[in-house]
Design a protein around this motif. Sequence first.
Motif, mmCIF file in Angstrom:
data_model
loop_
_atom_site.group_PDB
_atom_site.id
_atom_site.type_symbol
_atom_site.label_atom_id
_atom_site.label_comp_id
_atom_site.label_asym_id
_atom_site.label_seq_id
_atom_site.Cartn_x
_atom_site.Cartn_y
_atom_site.Cartn_z
ATOM 1 N N ARG A 410 0.639 -1.280 0.005
ATOM 2 C CA ARG A 410 -0.006 -0.012 -0.075
ATOM 3 C C ARG A 410 1.092 1.365 -0.049
ATOM 4 O O ARG A 410 0.596 2.371 -0.490
ATOM 5 C CB ARG A 410 -1.211 -0.229 1.297
ATOM 6 N N ASN A 413 1.608 3.561 -3.184
ATOM 7 C CA ASN A 413 0.406 4.390 -3.797
ATOM 8 C C ASN A 413 0.321 5.476 -2.829
ATOM 9 O O ASN A 413 0.150 6.797 -3.188
ATOM 10 C CB ASN A 413 -0.911 3.914 -4.065
ATOM 11 N N GLU A 414 0.466 5.109 -1.308
ATOM 12 C CA GLU A 414 0.252 6.198 -0.500
ATOM 13 C C GLU A 414 1.362 7.469 -0.405
ATOM 14 O O GLU A 414 1.143 8.441 -0.336
ATOM 15 C CB GLU A 414 0.227 5.710 0.961
#
Length: 495
Positions: A410, A413-414
């Motif tokens: 994750r 993208n973060e």
Amino acid sequence: MNICTAIKSLVKYAIDNDMIKKEDEIWAINSVCQALEMDAFDECESENAELQDILASILDYATKKGLCEDSVVYKDLFDTKIMGILTPKPSEVISKFNALYNESKEAATDYYYKLCCDSDYIRRYRIKNDLKWITKTEYGDIDITVNLSKPEKDPKAIAAALKMKATSYPKCLLCKENEGYAGRINHPARQNHRIIPMVLGGDDFFMQYSPYVYYNEHCIVFNAEHTPMKIDRSAFVKLLDFVEKFPHYFVGSNADLPIVGGSILTHEHFQGGNYEFAMAKAPIETKVAFDGFDDVEAGIVKWPMSVIRIAGTDKARLVELADRILTAWRGYTDEESFIFAETDGVPHNTITPIARMRNGKFELDLVLRNNITTEECPLGYYHPHPEYHHIKKENIGLIEVMGLAVLPSRLKNEMALLGEAMVNGEDIGANEAIASHKEWADMIADKYEINADNIDDILKKEIGIVFTSILAQCGVYSRDDEGKAGFLKFIKSVR
């Protein structure tokens, strides 16, 4: 490319990479045709294409013919079946490995690792997508990786898996019965999987490579029996036996308790490989001595976690001392240092051990672990604390202990969204996707002059700093005078 060209190219690839012989060509073409339910093959020329592209053409044909669902999980099952046809039989792999081992241990592992890559058991085209970088710290170069190589299951596969009947074959992902297994929606196919037998500590073990390679030649060494993880005297014997067999590899074990242990505690296994982590490079900070072990070098390692390093030429002596340290630690309580051997009958103390050969000596790093929880830290006090969960919330296992952060996918993208928002001065708290990073981002903004050219490097550097802080939180003794005094107090208690 058309299907016949793809098949011809795949078979040529297998021949070129010594998976099959030239004499096997017609048999191999017909075997792949059979798997594709083709009753005829048009003679054609092969193409020198990448394996990923060849398999993509075969999968495209299979999905159009209804042989395979158009889903990453189903495609992985199908192309593994195809590659399994071309992968040498276990007996052939073992025979060649042993013959090479008798000439050169490195040549044996080189052959085996290359085969695991060439057979697509290790999907190199996915591994290269992982994000990797190094952060320089006072403890050395810390490795950071964001794992992107493990494919996400799509909703169709998840729904199908829920409808499947429970099965206990293989019992887990590490069991020897995975070799050649066709797989299912909730268990990966392993027709191209080959394992190498060996004896460690008098027990039958196997070696394989991890399909999600986190570092060079990342191997897994597992018990032939489905037996639980346990750190004891026999574990030290097995680790030292392994590095004696493969002195160019290190090997270590996750701890055997929840929170501080690995993801699979139901099957005894170790992890190793041909890589030197920052912890292995870290020097002895404080030399120590254990009564009756003048022949064993010992000391506290300069590392954010609490590590005792022992070294010597006699395996048996290292095993004896390691066992005494473990036994002492299992029952050790020091309330001033917030260390409790157990609470309400639940044990907390264990060790993460790592073995290697260095300059002709056996070396063991014994990392003291404790899995006690508190109201403020319900996931573990010696575990990433809540303020860092936005970066990493998962357990700190063997690989992280040694200095390689395995961070969730994750973050790719973060961090992209966060970097853009910080450069543009956006309200990070208002964006649900990155709101958890707001306090951290504010600290970074106060620390640097941020612009579009430097934000990526700054975020990478700060992630590395966070990971180093997490390692310190997982250390049972703090890196100050009070912590050092507590550490030495424990060492003196070892009898």
